[in-house]
Design a protein around this motif. Structure first.
Motif, mmCIF file in Angstrom:
data_model
loop_
_atom_site.group_PDB
_atom_site.id
_atom_site.type_symbol
_atom_site.label_atom_id
_atom_site.label_comp_id
_atom_site.label_asym_id
_atom_site.label_seq_id
_atom_site.Cartn_x
_atom_site.Cartn_y
_atom_site.Cartn_z
ATOM 1 N N ASP A 113 0.813 -1.211 0.000
ATOM 2 C CA ASP A 113 0.000 0.000 0.000
ATOM 3 C C ASP A 113 0.849 1.263 0.000
ATOM 4 O OD1 ASP A 113 -2.578 1.133 -0.026
ATOM 5 O OD2 ASP A 113 -2.458 1.553 2.118
ATOM 6 N N GLU A 114 2.051 1.183 0.606
ATOM 7 C CA GLU A 114 2.889 2.374 0.719
ATOM 8 C C GLU A 114 3.872 2.549 -0.435
ATOM 9 O OE1 GLU A 114 4.811 -0.781 3.512
ATOM 10 O OE2 GLU A 114 2.850 -0.298 2.655
ATOM 11 N N TYR A 115 3.793 1.668 -1.454
ATOM 12 C CA TYR A 115 4.726 1.740 -2.578
ATOM 13 C C TYR A 115 3.982 1.823 -3.902
ATOM 14 C CZ TYR A 115 8.427 0.435 0.713
ATOM 15 O OH TYR A 115 9.302 0.416 1.761
ATOM 16 N N ASP A 116 4.701 2.296 -4.928
ATOM 17 C CA ASP A 116 4.131 2.415 -6.267
ATOM 18 C C ASP A 116 4.517 1.251 -7.170
ATOM 19 O OD1 ASP A 116 2.969 4.915 -5.674
ATOM 20 O OD2 ASP A 116 4.851 5.941 -6.111
ATOM 21 N N SER A 117 5.508 0.457 -6.751
ATOM 22 C CA SER A 117 6.004 -0.651 -7.563
ATOM 23 C C SER A 117 5.975 -1.938 -6.746
ATOM 24 C CB SER A 117 7.444 -0.361 -8.006
ATOM 25 O OG SER A 117 8.044 -1.524 -8.558
ATOM 26 N N PRO A 118 5.765 -3.080 -7.390
ATOM 27 C CA PRO A 118 5.818 -4.347 -6.666
ATOM 28 C C PRO A 118 7.239 -4.806 -6.367
ATOM 29 C CG PRO A 118 5.360 -4.758 -8.974
ATOM 30 C CD PRO A 118 5.342 -3.269 -8.797
ATOM 31 N N TYR A 119 8.239 -4.137 -6.922
ATOM 32 C CA TYR A 119 9.618 -4.632 -6.843
ATOM 33 C C TYR A 119 10.442 -3.873 -5.807
ATOM 34 C CZ TYR A 119 8.256 -6.669 -11.294
ATOM 35 O OH TYR A 119 7.577 -7.350 -12.275
ATOM 36 N N PHE A 120 11.215 -4.624 -5.047
ATOM 37 C CA PHE A 120 12.238 -4.060 -4.172
ATOM 38 C C PHE A 120 13.573 -4.190 -4.895
ATOM 39 C CE2 PHE A 120 9.042 -6.001 -1.279
ATOM 40 C CZ PHE A 120 8.527 -4.822 -0.761
ATOM 41 N N THR A 121 14.362 -3.122 -4.868
ATOM 42 C CA THR A 121 15.635 -3.103 -5.571
ATOM 43 C C THR A 121 16.765 -3.463 -4.621
ATOM 44 O OG1 THR A 121 14.817 -1.403 -7.081
ATOM 45 C CG2 THR A 121 17.199 -1.713 -6.955
ATOM 46 N N LEU A 122 17.602 -4.398 -5.043
ATOM 47 C CA LEU A 122 18.725 -4.841 -4.235
ATOM 48 C C LEU A 122 20.022 -4.239 -4.738
ATOM 49 C CD1 LEU A 122 16.408 -7.043 -3.924
ATOM 50 C CD2 LEU A 122 18.230 -8.585 -3.259
ATOM 51 N N LYS A 123 21.088 -4.459 -3.979
ATOM 52 C CA LYS A 123 22.408 -3.961 -4.355
ATOM 53 C C LYS A 123 22.884 -4.701 -5.604
ATOM 54 C CE LYS A 123 26.119 -1.501 -3.123
ATOM 55 N NZ LYS A 123 26.111 -0.055 -2.917
ATOM 56 N N THR A 124 23.327 -3.945 -6.586
ATOM 57 C CA THR A 124 23.823 -4.542 -7.823
ATOM 58 C C THR A 124 25.208 -3.986 -8.143
ATOM 59 O OG1 THR A 124 22.719 -2.849 -9.147
ATOM 60 C CG2 THR A 124 21.511 -4.900 -8.762
ATOM 61 N N GLY A 125 25.800 -4.491 -9.185
ATOM 62 C CA GLY A 125 27.129 -4.071 -9.605
ATOM 63 C C GLY A 125 27.753 -5.179 -10.421
ATOM 64 N N ASN A 126 29.030 -5.031 -10.722
ATOM 65 C CA ASN A 126 29.723 -6.070 -11.461
ATOM 66 C C ASN A 126 29.690 -7.377 -10.663
ATOM 67 O OD1 ASN A 126 30.412 -4.307 -13.538
ATOM 68 N ND2 ASN A 126 32.309 -3.682 -12.520
#
Length: 218
Positions: A113-126
């Motif tokens: 309810d408190e977000y606009d996207s269903p996805y949580f973003t995790l730490k990324t990189g090489n």
């Protein structure tokens, strides 16, 4: 300090067998360890299976242990042609596919309810590992009835904890690193495949720990 949140002791052992254990302790009724591996000291909590266990232990780790970064790894189910048994993926996004306010809010499945996207973003990189989207739900069963939903979310990996850990990490703004080794393929024999391939997937994770720790910042 880095805090590692792991569902099962078998999964935790994939790291602990390659670490120097400095102490064992009780963490709100959960088994916990202070250890060092590959030049990094960390706390590891065996949270138990499921989203509530995972979210509670992650929140407590941030509040009580002062975690400054988080790591989750473990075995998971594969959904796509890329997800071969034993292969390890780095998770770049996670979604809770059993959360549904679509009829109330008209939002996509997985959107809190408190977000606009269903996805949580995790730490990324090489990374030495391919990225994948993880779908998390509080059940593990045979069958293909959920495949359309999972495919619609773009998920290629599914588990029972990662999305909940990612939710707390995003809420608390703590960087989260996540790796999953495939133990089974979504379908009619997922449970038997999991039992048959668990040790192989865990062995691959253990072998990859030095690489995984090399990708973790802080």
């Amino acid at each position: 300090m880095l805090t590692v949140i792991i569902a099962m002791q078998k999964e935790a052992d994939a790291l602990l067998r390659r670490a120097d254990i400095l102490k064992e302790y009780d963490f709100y009724g959960k088994a916990a360890f202070r250890a060092r591996a590959f030049g990094k000291e960390f706390d590891l909590i065996v949270c138990g299976v499921g989203k509530t266990n995972a979210a509670a232990c992650t929140a407590l780790a941030v509040g009580s242990l002062g975690a400054t970064s988080l790591l989750n790894f473990g075995v998971a189910g594969g959904i796509s042609d890329r997800t071969k048994i034993g292969k390890i993926f780095r998770i770049d996004r996670a979604v809770q596919y059993d959360f549904d306010l679509s009829e109330v809010n008209g939002t996509a499945i997985g959107t809190l309810d408190e977000y606009d996207s269903p996805y949580f973003t995790l730490k990324t990189g090489n990374s030495a590992f391919e990225n994948a989207i993880l779908a998390t739900g509080d059940h593990f069963k045979d069958g293909t009835d959920e495949l359309a939903l999972l495919n619609g979310l773009g998920a290629e990996v599914r588990d029972m904890e990662g999305g909940a850990i990612a939710h707390v990490a995003q809420f608390t703004k703590i960087p989260l690193f996540m790796y999953k080794a495939i133990s089974d393929e979504a379908g009619k024999e997922s449970v038997s495949q999991y039992k048959a391939n668990l040790e192989k997937a865990l062995g691959n994770l253990s072998d990859a720990m030095e690489i995984i720790f090399g990708e973790i910042d802080g």
